[in-house]
Design a protein around this motif. Structure first.
Motif, PDB file in Angstrom:
ATOM      1  N   VAL A 168     -85.394  30.611  26.949  1.00  0.00           N
ATOM      2  CA  VAL A 168     -85.732  32.001  26.657  1.00  0.00           C
ATOM      3  C   VAL A 168     -85.960  32.802  27.935  1.00  0.00           C
ATOM      4  CG1 VAL A 168     -87.465  33.502  25.587  1.00  0.00           C
ATOM      5  CG2 VAL A 168     -86.821  31.364  24.466  1.00  0.00           C
ATOM      6  N   ARG A 189     -82.937  40.548  16.322  1.00  0.00           N
ATOM      7  CA  ARG A 189     -84.080  40.686  15.429  1.00  0.00           C
ATOM      8  C   ARG A 189     -85.089  41.577  16.114  1.00  0.00           C
ATOM      9  NH1 ARG A 189     -84.116  38.035  10.890  1.00  0.00           N
ATOM     10  NH2 ARG A 189     -86.319  38.490  10.711  1.00  0.00           N
ATOM     11  N   ARG A 195     -73.700  29.351  15.371  1.00  0.00           N
ATOM     12  CA  ARG A 195     -72.628  29.761  16.268  1.00  0.00           C
ATOM     13  C   ARG A 195     -72.039  28.576  17.000  1.00  0.00           C
ATOM     14  NH1 ARG A 195     -72.954  35.202  16.524  1.00  0.00           N
ATOM     15  NH2 ARG A 195     -75.058  35.919  16.067  1.00  0.00           N
ATOM     16  N   SER A 201     -73.875  40.956  28.361  1.00  0.00           N
ATOM     17  CA  SER A 201     -72.793  40.636  29.295  1.00  0.00           C
ATOM     18  C   SER A 201     -73.099  39.354  30.064  1.00  0.00           C
ATOM     19  CB  SER A 201     -72.539  41.803  30.254  1.00  0.00           C
ATOM     20  OG  SER A 201     -73.626  41.931  31.127  1.00  0.00           O
ATOM     21  N   VAL A 215     -85.567  38.132  25.229  1.00  0.00           N
ATOM     22  CA  VAL A 215     -86.651  38.897  24.612  1.00  0.00           C
ATOM     23  C   VAL A 215     -86.835  40.197  25.378  1.00  0.00           C
ATOM     24  CG1 VAL A 215     -89.104  38.937  24.046  1.00  0.00           C
ATOM     25  CG2 VAL A 215     -87.820  36.804  23.841  1.00  0.00           C
ATOM     26  N   ARG A 258     -65.371  37.290  20.107  1.00  0.00           N
ATOM     27  CA  ARG A 258     -64.872  37.096  18.743  1.00  0.00           C
ATOM     28  C   ARG A 258     -64.966  38.419  17.992  1.00  0.00           C
ATOM     29  NH1 ARG A 258     -64.239  32.553  17.253  1.00  0.00           N
ATOM     30  NH2 ARG A 258     -65.834  31.727  18.639  1.00  0.00           N
ATOM     31  N   GLY A 271     -73.885  36.810  28.403  1.00  0.00           N
ATOM     32  CA  GLY A 271     -73.541  35.785  27.427  1.00  0.00           C
ATOM     33  C   GLY A 271     -74.646  35.472  26.437  1.00  0.00           C
ATOM     34  N   SER A 283     -80.380  31.196  26.060  1.00  0.00           N
ATOM     35  CA  SER A 283     -79.707  31.492  24.794  1.00  0.00           C
ATOM     36  C   SER A 283     -80.428  32.572  23.990  1.00  0.00           C
ATOM     37  CB  SER A 283     -79.525  30.223  23.965  1.00  0.00           C
ATOM     38  OG  SER A 283     -80.757  29.593  23.736  1.00  0.00           O
ATOM     39  N   ILE A 284     -81.682  32.851  24.353  1.00  0.00           N
ATOM     40  CA  ILE A 284     -82.413  33.898  23.650  1.00  0.00           C
ATOM     41  C   ILE A 284     -83.051  34.861  24.643  1.00  0.00           C
ATOM     42  CG2 ILE A 284     -84.348  34.397  22.097  1.00  0.00           C
ATOM     43  CD1 ILE A 284     -83.875  31.726  20.749  1.00  0.00           C
ATOM     44  N   ASN A 321     -70.873  40.007  17.521  1.00  0.00           N
ATOM     45  CA  ASN A 321     -71.168  38.588  17.748  1.00  0.00           C
ATOM     46  C   ASN A 321     -72.573  38.343  18.294  1.00  0.00           C
ATOM     47  OD1 ASN A 321     -70.445  39.835  20.163  1.00  0.00           O
ATOM     48  ND2 ASN A 321     -69.891  37.883  21.087  1.00  0.00           N
ATOM     49  N   VAL A 322     -73.367  39.397  18.391  1.00  0.00           N
ATOM     50  CA  VAL A 322     -74.739  39.240  18.890  1.00  0.00           C
ATOM     51  C   VAL A 322     -75.731  39.483  17.754  1.00  0.00           C
ATOM     52  CG1 VAL A 322     -76.472  40.140  20.475  1.00  0.00           C
ATOM     53  CG2 VAL A 322     -74.100  39.920  21.216  1.00  0.00           C
ATOM     54  N   GLU A 323     -76.719  38.609  17.687  1.00  0.00           N
ATOM     55  CA  GLU A 323     -77.733  38.679  16.641  1.00  0.00           C
ATOM     56  C   GLU A 323     -78.990  39.329  17.199  1.00  0.00           C
ATOM     57  OE1 GLU A 323     -76.979  37.285  13.670  1.00  0.00           O
ATOM     58  OE2 GLU A 323     -78.889  37.887  12.757  1.00  0.00           O
ATOM     59  N   MET A 364     -66.582  33.386  28.881  1.00  0.00           N
ATOM     60  CA  MET A 364     -66.647  34.473  27.920  1.00  0.00           C
ATOM     61  C   MET A 364     -65.827  34.186  26.659  1.00  0.00           C
ATOM     62  SD  MET A 364     -67.888  37.598  29.640  1.00  0.00           S
ATOM     63  CE  MET A 364     -69.274  36.511  29.662  1.00  0.00           C
ATOM     64  N   LEU A 413     -83.653  32.925  15.047  1.00  0.00           N
ATOM     65  CA  LEU A 413     -82.633  33.068  16.093  1.00  0.00           C
ATOM     66  C   LEU A 413     -82.024  31.714  16.424  1.00  0.00           C
ATOM     67  CD1 LEU A 413     -84.250  35.709  18.472  1.00  0.00           C
ATOM     68  CD2 LEU A 413     -82.279  35.993  16.992  1.00  0.00           C
ATOM     69  N   VAL A 446     -83.395  51.417  18.289  1.00  0.00           N
ATOM     70  CA  VAL A 446     -82.322  50.763  17.545  1.00  0.00           C
ATOM     71  C   VAL A 446     -81.232  50.355  18.527  1.00  0.00           C
ATOM     72  CG1 VAL A 446     -80.641  50.988  15.696  1.00  0.00           C
ATOM     73  CG2 VAL A 446     -82.811  52.212  15.557  1.00  0.00           C
ATOM     74  N   HIS A 473     -84.075  25.771  23.315  1.00  0.00           N
ATOM     75  CA  HIS A 473     -83.446  27.067  23.490  1.00  0.00           C
ATOM     76  C   HIS A 473     -84.166  27.802  24.613  1.00  0.00           C
ATOM     77  CE1 HIS A 473     -81.055  26.644  19.846  1.00  0.00           C
ATOM     78  NE2 HIS A 473     -82.118  26.089  19.319  1.00  0.00           N
ATOM     79  N   GLU A 491     -89.635  34.141  14.033  1.00  0.00           N
ATOM     80  CA  GLU A 491     -88.525  34.940  14.578  1.00  0.00           C
ATOM     81  C   GLU A 491     -87.649  34.100  15.505  1.00  0.00           C
ATOM     82  OE1 GLU A 491     -87.725  37.942  13.656  1.00  0.00           O
ATOM     83  OE2 GLU A 491     -89.478  38.142  12.369  1.00  0.00           O
ATOM     84  N   GLN A 501     -76.514  35.700  23.158  1.00  0.00           N
ATOM     85  CA  GLN A 501     -76.038  36.137  21.849  1.00  0.00           C
ATOM     86  C   GLN A 501     -77.153  36.349  20.837  1.00  0.00           C
ATOM     87  OE1 GLN A 501     -72.859  33.330  20.796  1.00  0.00           O
ATOM     88  NE2 GLN A 501     -71.469  35.027  21.257  1.00  0.00           N
ATOM     89  N   CYS A 502     -78.389  36.055  21.248  1.00  0.00           N
ATOM     90  CA  CYS A 502     -79.515  36.272  20.353  1.00  0.00           C
ATOM     91  C   CYS A 502     -80.609  37.034  21.078  1.00  0.00           C
ATOM     92  CB  CYS A 502     -80.059  34.943  19.851  1.00  0.00           C
ATOM     93  SG  CYS A 502     -78.929  34.111  18.738  1.00  0.00           S
ATOM     94  N   ILE A 503     -81.073  38.099  20.470  1.00  0.00           N
ATOM     95  CA  ILE A 503     -82.039  38.971  21.128  1.00  0.00           C
ATOM     96  C   ILE A 503     -83.198  39.270  20.192  1.00  0.00           C
ATOM     97  CG2 ILE A 503     -82.370  41.334  21.965  1.00  0.00           C
ATOM     98  CD1 ILE A 503     -79.576  41.145  23.188  1.00  0.00           C
TER      99      ILE A 503
END
Lengths: 251, 251
Positions: free
Chosen positions: B106, B210, A228, B187, B170, A250, B189, B167-168, B206-208, A247, A221, B200, B104, A217, B191-193
DNA sequence: CCGACTTTGTGCATCCGTTCACAAGCGGTA
DNA sequence: TACCGCTTGTGAACGGATGCACAAAGTCGG
């Protein structure tokens, strides 16, 4: 088509032939989504919502409305055209198809950090999955209760799993132990396994394995982060220098 | 095709234009498998294996050989016909495509049972993912080090995530808090979660995200248990009474 | 240098899942 | 009762991923 409205049988536990045939045909992806719909619907029921349209439900579940309807159609036609779905009815039918009318006894193997966390979930979110057995090799852990269940030695897997009718085994061991633990679970008659160890398990055809792989996972990511970053880089080359500070939105 | 053998550049960190274009085209499913191949290959490298054929590798990874070759072809042609793949070379190319040449950072939010387990993994399996920040709301936890990192209050997410270039993110909070935590991460910044909460999440394009959803995994297994049970039942009706006691092996 | 053998890389057919679009069906209303 | 508007259920088109099968390309032995 058949048994579209069967008088009063709302929660018949054993599947009828028609349903059984249907269940065989449900795509795996749809099954996963049904579980999500079920959770959303349960939440709605708790808040006193009685009816819901495919549009509302699909938004709450984060999917396309058409897909939702198709998914629901796999389990039968329980909506009312012009109106929507009765929440209670849908809940009970999804539960039936997912086999949630029975309890599924769960065994957790490997009581490390993760195993502890899993055992302490206590019955697992959404209940119906009572944890009835814990196993480890560490002598210091044997007999210690975790989440109310005492830890047993791994050598007792076969006997205890049979005795407590474990139907789902959860593997939370270090990678090297995973395959051997898996083999023992299989020989104890466990046919469904949830594997947290980063290992590709080899099992006979009649055993179902699902894996939860944190490393994978994270790496997926990471792939997206890299993509990106690259796109941003190529953009800031194209139009010279814009969109570099802070900021970047996109649309 | 282009740069099939580029002199000596084995581990160029920034992606070249050709690769960037390729990366865009890799199907998500293939990315997940690449991560698996990478792990298997790393294991082989540790054991001193130098070369491997698609057949061997595919078996170890539990996939079809043709699929494996196609997956590898997405990232370029690094095999030698008649021989196979050089393990080291493949490892470094997959790492590059997955963006594992960078670290990356976390952040884990929600230091309950699961959050603890995650924080203690320490750098995450397969490393390259250092956990650099922990957050919770519980006053008793603030300042307490978990896995070597002190827990910060959730209100500091924005500042700390920006400062430590997370950048990630959790999410391991209880369900009701998940969306709000997610919003704050976004907010800040991130972009990956990776979301462990059974919710849900709504995020901008622009945010990924999983998700790892235990309840859903268990319910999918439950579905299979039920299907099996039904099949067994229908069989034991067909041929009267056979295959009921103890071990039932179905080839 | 050549020919036999091995394994990759990929075009193509196939299958599964998603999406579209619309007819069928139901409740409400006059 | 007959009409109208709304929502479901699904046939059919579409797209992406999987698996097959083979040509291309390399190694190795003679």
């Amino acid at each position: 088509m058949a048994s579209q409205r069967g008088e009063g049988e709302t929660t018949t536990t054993p599947l009828e032939p028609a349903d059984r045939e249907r269940a065989r045909a449900i795509p795996e992806a749809a099954v996963a989504r049904l579980a999500v719909y079920l959770r959303v619907l349960s939440g709605m029921a708790d808040q006193g919502v009685n009816a819901v349209s495919s549009e509302e439900l699909s938004q709450a579940a984060g999917v396309n409305a058409a897909k939702l309807r198709k998914d629901l159609s796999y389990i039968g036609s329980y909506g009312t055209r012009g109106v929507g779905y009765d929440v209670e009815v849908l809940v009970s039918h999804i539960e039936r198809i997912l086999g949630l009318t029975r309890n599924h006894s769960v065994a957790v193997v490997g009581i490390g950090n993760l195993g502890h966390a899993l055992a302490n979930y206590g019955g697992f979110p959404g209940r119906g999955f009572p944890v009835t057995a814990l196993f480890d090799v560490d002598a210091d852990l044997i007999g210690v209760p975790v989440g109310g269940i005492p830890v047993n030695h791994i050598d007792e897997i076969t006997a205890i799993c049979l005795e407590r009718e474990v139907s789902i085994g959860v593997i939370a061991t270090p990678p090297p132990a995973a395959q051997s633990v898996c083999d023992r679970l299989v020989s104890a008659g466990v046919q469904c396994i949830l594997n947290f160890a980063p290992v590709v398990l080899q099992v006979p055809d009649n055993v179902e394995v699902r894996k939860v792989d944190l490393a994978v996972e994270m790496q997926i990511l990471s792939f997206h982060v890299a993509r990106r970053a690259d796109e941003a880089a190529s953009v800031s080359v194209d139009n010279n220098g814009l969109g570099v500070d802070g900021m970047v939105i996109r649309p």
